[in-house]
Enzyme design. Structure first.
Site, PDB file in Angstrom:
ATOM      1  N   SER A   1       0.578  -1.108   0.352  1.00 34.07           N
ATOM      2  CA  SER A   1      -0.084   0.076   0.144  1.00 34.07           C
ATOM      3  C   SER A   1       0.587   0.907  -0.249  1.00 34.07           C
ATOM      4  CB  SER A   1      -0.614   0.070   0.809  1.00 34.07           C
ATOM      5  OG  SER A   1      -1.042   0.915   1.537  1.00 34.07           O
ATOM      6  N   LYS A   2       0.419   2.191  -1.155  1.00 34.31           N
ATOM      7  CA  LYS A   2       1.155   3.622  -0.703  1.00 34.31           C
ATOM      8  C   LYS A   2       0.965   3.875   0.409  1.00 34.31           C
ATOM      9  CE  LYS A   2       3.681   6.716  -3.024  1.00 34.31           C
ATOM     10  NZ  LYS A   2       4.631   6.954  -4.166  1.00 34.31           N
TER      11      LYS A   2
END
Length: 491
Positions: free
Chosen positions: A262-263
């Site tokens: 996940s960014k």
């Protein structure tokens, strides 16, 4: 609703008789690793099958659009050599390739589906978030059982509505996935999902079915999070009487055993990896192997090789864990395999970050780095001493292995300086010859001369390249200046 001949004309436009795949990103910013992997698998299936690879921009979720994100998609695909045969920028037989430009189509097909009894208007006051979540009990929806005449009357009055899919109450739906096999679900577990929102824009789940069919897509590659939606897609295809494409659902890319990448949690996107000094070709190779296994032991593949060997049967059901250390290994292998000229070109910006002196040849510095670099961002701190001699302690001259101490180092520098000054040609052979002859004359090993020369020239214990290369790259005047500084430090 359109005359049936219009729908027949749309059918006639659909390309057939070839493998056709699509990469259909939403322009919401960066290209995360899972997205890149989907693009790669989609591309490789098309190329392996000698078919067409299509780029489609899915921009119906207007609230999440990011300015400039379409440019990021084009740039990433170009850098990764994923040339598309059809798309917004190159056109094609089933244009347009941007969903918002296809907006008029979706209403026509939603109404056709209503005509066939597989969809209905819903006038209930639901917020958009409730509609999008699918949290809707169709048993409580009076619109589902409303007569078509009443529905038409309310629509004609201008009452706002969404169009929902009419899922059968009873029975089961079975769909086939190329990775997971046959999966059967109870129809009562499926919600009457929204197909067309109040603003007339389609939901993702409706638009992608319409577009995939009208573009002749034969293989639909997407994440396994869409497995739960696949039965509803099947029912849509069946409602229209259309053939169902091959589904290829890929397991997620994980940062560890329990968490997806996940960014938001700081996991790198494709752009981040490039900024961190990884080579595009190494990233492509590694990302392809996240959830896909070739036959045999080989791990390093060019994109052309991957086109030849990529096989859907090699895709795994198990989640793939993104290992940055494994990617570093791949990157180092790619760096070592480059031609010296190619490496010098990619290394130069990183060398110039630290070495501003125009007299220093970046290609010469690059030659020292190629076998000693895993990621390009390591380069500046490895070579900064070429620009400016760092402050260092004279204790660096003490080195057990070469049997150097402060006194021996001082003696060697005192003797090597005049020999270097007298050297007519400043090249590797001449520099080496001076040090080897001095070692012979002193009855010591070469290292006892080279260690103090390298420390004085670089001011660091660890350097890419040895004394000979460093002295040559620095140039005669700068090298001698630094040796004098070292001599002063040794008193």
């Amino acid at each position: 609703m359109k005359d049936i001949s219009w729908f027949n004309d749309m059918e006639a436009r659909i390309p057939t008789g070839e493998v056709r795949t699509r990469f259909a990103p939403s322009p919401t910013g960066y290209m995360h690793v899972g997205n890149l992997r989907t693009a790669l698998y989609t591309y490789l299936i098309a190329r392996h099958g000698k078919g067409k690879f299509i780029l489609r921009i899915e921009d119906t979720d207007q609230g999440r659009l990011v300015e400039g994100a379409v440019d990021v998609i084009y740039k990433t695909m170009a850098e990764c050599h994923l040339e598309h045969d059809e798309g917004p920028d190159v056109g094609g037989p089933v244009a347009p390739y941007v969903q918002t430009e296809r907006r008029p189509l979706y209403k026509e097909y939603a109404e056709l589906l209503m005509e066939r009894g597989h969809a209905y208007r819903c006038f209930c006051e639901k917020t958009e978030s409730e509609e999008d979540s699918g949290d809707f009990n169709r048993g409580d929806d009076p619109c589902r059982s409303m007569s078509r005449e009443e529905s038409d009357r309310l629509a004609a009055e201008g009452r706002p509505y969404v169009i929902r899919q009419r899922i059968p109450h009873e029975g089961t739906t079975t769909f086939h996935d190329e990775i997971y096999g046959d999966i059967t679900v109870e129809n009562q577990s499926l919600d009457d999902q929204v197909l067309l929102k109040r603003d007339g824009l389609p939901t993702y789940n409706f638009a992608n079915v319409i577009d995939d069919h009208l573009m002749g897509i034969t293989h639909v590659v997407r994440g396994s999070e869409y497995l739960s939606s696949a039965p509803k897609y099947n029912l849509l295809y069946e409602g229209f009487g259309w053939p169902i494409p091959k589904y290829v659902h890929c397991s997620p890319v994980m940062r560890d055993q329990h968490n997806k990448m996940s960014k938001r949690h700081g996991d790198p996107s494709y752009e981040d990896l490039i900024a961190q000094g990884f080579l595009t070709d190494a990233v492509i190779n590694y990302v392809t192997l996240l959830g896909w296994s070739p036959r045999g032991e080989q791990e390093i593949f060019s994109l052309d090789e991957l086109k030849e060997i990529f096989d859907i049967s090699g895709i795994s059901k198990s989640p793939a864990i993104f290992d940055i250390e494994k990617l570093r290994y791949f990157n180092a292998e790619y760096i070592r395999a480059m031609s010296p000229e190619a490496f010098a070109k990619v290394a130069e910006p990183f060398i110039r970050e630290a070495v501003k002196n125009p007299a220093i040849d970046p290609a010469a510095v690059a030659a020292l780095l190629q076998q000693r670099t895993e990621v390009l961002t390591e380069i500046p701190e490895k070579v900064d001493f070429f620009d400016t001699l760092p402050e260092y302690d004279a204790e660096l001259f003490v080195h057990k292995k070469s049997k150097s101490d402060r006194e021996s180092s001082k003696s060697m520098l005192e003797k090597v300086i005049p020999a270097f000054e007298a050297l007519p040609d400043w090249n590797d052979e001449g520099i080496m010859d001076v040090m080897v002859k001095l070692a012979e004359a002193e009855g010591v090993k070469n290292a006892k001369v080279m260690w103090p020369v390298r420390i004085a020239a670089a001011g660091k214990a660890v350097t890419p390249g040895g004394a000979v290369e460093i002295c040559r790259i620095l140039g005669k005047d700068e090298c001698l200046r630094r040796l004098h500084v070292g001599l002063e430090k040794l008193g």
